[in-house]
Design a protein around this motif. Sequence first.
Motif, mmCIF file in Angstrom:
data_model
loop_
_atom_site.group_PDB
_atom_site.id
_atom_site.type_symbol
_atom_site.label_atom_id
_atom_site.label_comp_id
_atom_site.label_asym_id
_atom_site.label_seq_id
_atom_site.Cartn_x
_atom_site.Cartn_y
_atom_site.Cartn_z
ATOM 1 N N LYS A 90 10.353 17.708 -140.797
ATOM 2 C CA LYS A 90 11.738 18.183 -140.840
ATOM 3 C C LYS A 90 12.698 17.009 -141.016
ATOM 4 N N LEU A 91 12.178 15.916 -141.571
ATOM 5 C CA LEU A 91 12.974 14.701 -141.713
ATOM 6 C C LEU A 91 14.259 14.945 -142.491
ATOM 7 N N LYS A 92 14.184 15.678 -143.583
ATOM 8 C CA LYS A 92 15.379 15.910 -144.407
ATOM 9 C C LYS A 92 16.438 16.680 -143.633
ATOM 10 N N ASP A 93 16.005 17.678 -142.839
ATOM 11 C CA ASP A 93 16.952 18.458 -142.043
ATOM 12 C C ASP A 93 17.660 17.576 -141.018
ATOM 13 N N ILE A 94 16.885 16.679 -140.379
ATOM 14 C CA ILE A 94 17.458 15.807 -139.350
ATOM 15 C C ILE A 94 18.499 14.883 -139.970
ATOM 16 N N ILE A 95 18.160 14.272 -141.080
ATOM 17 C CA ILE A 95 19.078 13.338 -141.744
ATOM 18 C C ILE A 95 20.311 14.075 -142.269
ATOM 19 N N ASP A 133 20.440 10.729 -138.042
ATOM 20 C CA ASP A 133 19.671 9.521 -138.309
ATOM 21 C C ASP A 133 20.426 8.314 -137.748
ATOM 22 N N ILE A 134 19.725 7.484 -136.961
ATOM 23 C CA ILE A 134 20.376 6.411 -136.217
ATOM 24 C C ILE A 134 21.032 5.374 -137.120
ATOM 25 N N ILE A 135 20.514 5.162 -138.313
ATOM 26 C CA ILE A 135 21.083 4.162 -139.218
ATOM 27 C C ILE A 135 22.540 4.484 -139.529
ATOM 28 N N ASN A 136 22.814 5.759 -139.822
ATOM 29 C CA ASN A 136 24.178 6.159 -140.175
ATOM 30 C C ASN A 136 25.115 6.088 -138.976
ATOM 31 N N THR A 137 24.636 6.513 -137.806
ATOM 32 C CA THR A 137 25.479 6.485 -136.614
ATOM 33 C C THR A 137 25.778 5.052 -136.193
ATOM 34 N N ALA A 138 24.765 4.187 -136.271
ATOM 35 C CA ALA A 138 24.969 2.778 -135.914
ATOM 36 C C ALA A 138 26.007 2.131 -136.837
ATOM 37 N N LYS A 139 25.949 2.468 -138.127
ATOM 38 C CA LYS A 139 26.906 1.908 -139.074
ATOM 39 C C LYS A 139 28.316 2.409 -138.792
ATOM 40 N N TYR A 140 28.442 3.687 -138.442
ATOM 41 C CA TYR A 140 29.759 4.245 -138.110
ATOM 42 C C TYR A 140 30.365 3.500 -136.919
ATOM 43 N N LEU A 141 29.563 3.319 -135.853
ATOM 44 C CA LEU A 141 30.082 2.657 -134.657
ATOM 45 C C LEU A 141 30.359 1.180 -134.915
ATOM 46 N N GLU A 142 29.528 0.561 -135.713
ATOM 47 C CA GLU A 142 29.773 -0.838 -136.077
ATOM 48 C C GLU A 142 31.139 -0.983 -136.745
ATOM 49 N N ASN A 143 31.423 -0.120 -137.696
ATOM 50 C CA ASN A 143 32.723 -0.163 -138.378
ATOM 51 C C ASN A 143 33.860 0.154 -137.417
ATOM 52 N N PHE A 144 33.619 1.076 -136.500
ATOM 53 C CA PHE A 144 34.637 1.421 -135.499
ATOM 54 C C PHE A 144 34.980 0.201 -134.650
ATOM 55 N N TYR A 145 33.952 -0.453 -134.105
ATOM 56 C CA TYR A 145 34.205 -1.621 -133.259
ATOM 57 C C TYR A 145 34.897 -2.739 -134.038
ATOM 58 N N LEU A 146 34.425 -2.999 -135.244
ATOM 59 C CA LEU A 146 34.969 -4.119 -136.025
ATOM 60 C C LEU A 146 36.407 -3.886 -136.454
ATOM 61 N N SER A 147 36.804 -2.623 -136.545
ATOM 62 C CA SER A 147 38.166 -2.327 -136.988
ATOM 63 C C SER A 147 39.217 -2.770 -135.970
#
Length: 356
Positions: free
Chosen positions: A330-335, A340-354
Amino acid sequence: MSIMNYGGIETLLMNLYRNINRESVQFDFLVTREPKGAYDDEIVSLGGRIYNIAAARKVGLYKFREAVNGFFRSHKEYDCVHCHMNSWSGFFLPIAKKNGVKVRVAHSHIANPDYSFGDNLIKGYWKRKIDDNCTHKFACSKDAGRWLFGKSSNFCIINNSIDTKLFLYNEFVRSKLRIKYGVDDRFVIGHIGRFNKQKNHTFLLKVFNEIKSRKENSLLFLVGDGELKQEIENEAVQLNISDNIIFAGTSSKIHELLQLMDVFVFPSLYEGLGIVAIEAQAAGLPCIVSNTVPKEAHITDLIKTMALDETPKAWGDEIIKYENFTRESKLKDIIRSGYDIINTAKYLENFYLSFI
């Protein structure tokens, strides 16, 4: 956090920490329990620091407040404080604000908990302190956000994401672990969660007792630890089902243990999200969950909801339907659902850096 052990929120934080760009953003952890946490060594290896302050219940609220204030007074290097302690955000964030921390995040990970009258009064007091002292409000689900911030409040949903590829169904791992635990020919009903009132183990035992009465080869596989573990072990003896239960303890290999299960059952009394239900779906497991699990966790067709006022027999009837279930990815459904942690980590990284 209280301690960085193998819990749902702690595992989420570690997944984020492993996948965020640590050359740009670093996590340090302020904890309130003295024992060494299961993740402490890894945190240090990734460049993080762990600070310990004795908990309020141990030293009293006044000394606790002074210790937290002293910490922020002597650590002016922090651009952001991200509090994951639910209503306690109303305690920590005013102190952070007083000490000049410019970004102060209150993050809700729980919804509609069954607290006592006294606990609700105390938590209600701290919740009222959040609005004037946080700069941002995050929650793992709509229910969690409404519980902490109020039904009319604006908040941002941050998905409790996972390392999706870790959880892909693996027949080799399944066979290896089923042999290791001696369950190769068993119908394995699994549960992962702390042994506390919220996770509703007493009801789970009643459900399993119904299943065992019809399926002698059934086995209940329980992962976790907690204050009610001994009580649940005693209840299993009283029901004469203890020989059909494995108490597996805590584990850093949840993605592997999910492989050996045939059905995942999650009868929680309340949940902010229930990240383990996301993980179980990622492993291709059919999931029977209570109607308290937020809709945000329903991201595949593997989830079946049951009301908590339905009988253990009704739950058992539903679970047995999946004895010969064929698992698939069900990988496609999860992503696609944003977990998927890669996308969430990138979102928070951009949030903190802003804000830096």
